[in-house]
Motif scaffolding. Structure first.
Motif, PDB file in Angstrom:
ATOM      1  N   LEU A 209      25.442  18.551  56.901  1.00 32.06           N
ATOM      2  CA  LEU A 209      24.271  19.016  56.163  1.00 32.06           C
ATOM      3  C   LEU A 209      23.892  20.444  56.571  1.00 32.06           C
ATOM      4  O   LEU A 209      23.597  21.287  55.721  1.00 32.06           O
ATOM      5  CB  LEU A 209      23.090  18.071  56.384  1.00 32.06           C
ATOM      6  N   ARG A 210      23.905  20.704  57.857  1.00 34.54           N
ATOM      7  CA  ARG A 210      23.514  22.032  58.335  1.00 34.54           C
ATOM      8  C   ARG A 210      24.500  23.107  57.862  1.00 34.54           C
ATOM      9  O   ARG A 210      24.106  24.249  57.608  1.00 34.54           O
ATOM     10  CB  ARG A 210      23.387  22.034  59.856  1.00 34.54           C
ATOM     11  N   GLU A 211      25.768  22.738  57.738  1.00 35.10           N
ATOM     12  CA  GLU A 211      26.754  23.698  57.233  1.00 35.10           C
ATOM     13  C   GLU A 211      26.465  24.103  55.789  1.00 35.10           C
ATOM     14  O   GLU A 211      26.829  25.205  55.369  1.00 35.10           O
ATOM     15  CB  GLU A 211      28.163  23.093  57.323  1.00 35.10           C
ATOM     16  N   LEU A 212      25.793  23.221  55.031  1.00 34.27           N
ATOM     17  CA  LEU A 212      25.515  23.477  53.620  1.00 34.27           C
ATOM     18  C   LEU A 212      24.059  23.851  53.356  1.00 34.27           C
ATOM     19  O   LEU A 212      23.651  23.996  52.202  1.00 34.27           O
ATOM     20  CB  LEU A 212      25.887  22.242  52.790  1.00 34.27           C
ATOM     21  N   ALA A 213      23.277  23.999  54.405  1.00 35.76           N
ATOM     22  CA  ALA A 213      21.864  24.341  54.245  1.00 35.76           C
ATOM     23  C   ALA A 213      21.713  25.757  53.693  1.00 35.76           C
ATOM     24  O   ALA A 213      22.569  26.618  53.903  1.00 35.76           O
ATOM     25  CB  ALA A 213      21.136  24.220  55.578  1.00 35.76           C
ATOM     26  N   ASP A 214      20.614  25.981  52.957  1.00 39.45           N
ATOM     27  CA  ASP A 214      20.318  27.321  52.466  1.00 39.45           C
ATOM     28  C   ASP A 214      20.154  28.280  53.642  1.00 39.45           C
ATOM     29  O   ASP A 214      19.585  27.910  54.679  1.00 39.45           O
ATOM     30  CB  ASP A 214      19.038  27.300  51.630  1.00 39.45           C
ATOM     31  N   THR A 215      20.623  29.504  53.449  1.00 44.15           N
ATOM     32  CA  THR A 215      20.557  30.485  54.535  1.00 44.15           C
ATOM     33  C   THR A 215      19.164  31.087  54.687  1.00 44.15           C
ATOM     34  O   THR A 215      18.854  31.683  55.718  1.00 44.15           O
ATOM     35  CB  THR A 215      21.573  31.612  54.295  1.00 44.15           C
ATOM     36  N   THR A 216      18.316  30.942  53.648  1.00 46.24           N
ATOM     37  CA  THR A 216      16.928  31.396  53.765  1.00 46.24           C
ATOM     38  C   THR A 216      16.021  30.171  53.891  1.00 46.24           C
ATOM     39  O   THR A 216      16.456  29.043  53.677  1.00 46.24           O
ATOM     40  CB  THR A 216      16.498  32.211  52.532  1.00 46.24           C
ATOM     41  N   THR A 217      14.767  30.414  54.206  1.00 46.32           N
ATOM     42  CA  THR A 217      13.832  29.295  54.392  1.00 46.32           C
ATOM     43  C   THR A 217      13.102  28.930  53.101  1.00 46.32           C
ATOM     44  O   THR A 217      12.340  27.972  53.078  1.00 46.32           O
ATOM     45  CB  THR A 217      12.785  29.642  55.462  1.00 46.32           C
ATOM     46  N   GLU A 218      13.339  29.688  52.016  1.00 50.87           N
ATOM     47  CA  GLU A 218      12.558  29.487  50.798  1.00 50.87           C
ATOM     48  C   GLU A 218      12.734  28.089  50.217  1.00 50.87           C
ATOM     49  O   GLU A 218      11.754  27.431  49.834  1.00 50.87           O
ATOM     50  CB  GLU A 218      12.946  30.536  49.745  1.00 50.87           C
ATOM     51  N   TYR A 219      13.976  27.621  50.127  1.00 50.39           N
ATOM     52  CA  TYR A 219      14.195  26.302  49.536  1.00 50.39           C
ATOM     53  C   TYR A 219      13.603  25.218  50.432  1.00 50.39           C
ATOM     54  O   TYR A 219      13.010  24.258  49.930  1.00 50.39           O
ATOM     55  CB  TYR A 219      15.680  26.028  49.302  1.00 50.39           C
ATOM     56  N   ARG A 220      13.768  25.357  51.726  1.00 51.12           N
ATOM     57  CA  ARG A 220      13.190  24.368  52.651  1.00 51.12           C
ATOM     58  C   ARG A 220      11.680  24.283  52.467  1.00 51.12           C
ATOM     59  O   ARG A 220      11.111  23.188  52.379  1.00 51.12           O
ATOM     60  CB  ARG A 220      13.525  24.722  54.098  1.00 51.12           C
ATOM     61  N   GLU A 221      11.022  25.430  52.383  1.00 45.31           N
ATOM     62  CA  GLU A 221       9.567  25.445  52.208  1.00 45.31           C
ATOM     63  C   GLU A 221       9.169  24.852  50.864  1.00 45.31           C
ATOM     64  O   GLU A 221       8.174  24.116  50.770  1.00 45.31           O
ATOM     65  CB  GLU A 221       9.059  26.876  52.348  1.00 45.31           C
ATOM     66  N   PHE A 222       9.948  25.147  49.822  1.00 42.72           N
ATOM     67  CA  PHE A 222       9.690  24.566  48.504  1.00 42.72           C
ATOM     68  C   PHE A 222       9.818  23.043  48.551  1.00 42.72           C
ATOM     69  O   PHE A 222       8.977  22.311  48.018  1.00 42.72           O
ATOM     70  CB  PHE A 222      10.682  25.157  47.498  1.00 42.72           C
ATOM     71  N   ASN A 223      10.873  22.564  49.202  1.00 36.52           N
ATOM     72  CA  ASN A 223      11.108  21.125  49.306  1.00 36.52           C
ATOM     73  C   ASN A 223       9.980  20.428  50.054  1.00 36.52           C
ATOM     74  O   ASN A 223       9.542  19.340  49.678  1.00 36.52           O
ATOM     75  CB  ASN A 223      12.443  20.869  50.019  1.00 36.52           C
TER      76      ASN A 223
END
Length: 238
Positions: A8-22
């Motif tokens: 999962l970490r290998e495929l995580a977005d490189t910025t924090t924007e998607y994480r914050e949106f989620n």
């Protein structure tokens, strides 16, 4: 599971924007458990797990540490075609689910084509749970599998009776009623117009939610939406 987390970490977005949106849209998941992996990439991980020796130990390893691990779990579980195994796996994971996203992702292939005699008792059992997302999942079974063959108007009343006032349960009941309105409009309207189910007053908030979901639907005809808007005006103020 360390191996799944690594994928999962290998495929995580490189910025924090998607994480914050989620974090914002999932709302009830612990933000500290969200890695920030887009759903198509989560599905890639699930496919790898499904076709590897990790499958069984991963499904058995509960609770998971990460929100995305629960999504992987759901996508892997959905590939199960044996009904008894699917039910056992669902009953293992549902108590750990803490958000609508994972609950709504659960829909095993084992349910496809099963009769109302099989699915309705299962849905009723889950709808009777005190756990929010198990109850929500039970209503979703009615919506996904019993609106065509196996449908009976009494199922609408079962779903309404499952509404315990918790937002994420009420929203699923409203969604189900709005979906039912597409093919069973008269049955749903009977409930909304009567304002009660089993001699108990229908929660005005649930009626409002149902109306809103129906108005948002592209499959509800304009004249029905107009009637619903008029109905909404007559409801008690929030």
């Amino acid at each position: 599971m360390v191996e799944v987390e690594h994928m999962l970490r290998e495929l995580a977005d490189t910025t924090t924007e998607y994480r914050e949106f989620n974090i914002r849209i999932v709302a009830t998941a612990d933000p500290a458990t969200v890695i920030g992996v887009r759903v198509p990439n989560v599905r890639k991980v699930a496919k790898k797990v499904q076709h590897s020796e990790l499958r069984e130990p991963f499904l058995a390893e509960l609770p998971h540490a990460w929100y995305e691990e629960y999504l992987v779990h759901a996508f892997v579980l959905n590939e199960e075609r044996d009904l008894n195994r699917a039910v056992r796996q669902l009953n293992s994971v549902l108590p750990w689910v803490d958000n609508w996203s994972v609950s709504d992702s659960l829909n095993p292939k084992a349910f496809n084509g099963k009769s109302v005699d099989v699915l309705l008792p299962l849905a009723q059992g889950w709808m009777a749970s005190n756990h929010t997302y198990t109850r929500r999942f039970g209503v979703s079974v009615l919506m996904h599998h019993l609106l065509d063959e196996g449908y009976d108007p009494s199922q609408l009343r079962l779903a309404v009776a499952a509404d315990n006032g918790e937002y994420y349960v009420s929203m699923m009941v409203a969604w189900y009623l709005a979906e039912a309105m597409v093919t069973h409009e008269d049955d749903v309207m009977d409930i909304l117009n009567s304002g009660e189910v089993n001699s108990e007053e229908l929660n005005p908030r649930l009626i409002r939610m149902t109306i809103q979901k129906a108005i948002e639907s592209r499959r509800i005809p304009p004249q029905t939406k107009d009637h619903l808007r008029q109905m909404r005006k007559s409801l008690p103020r929030k």
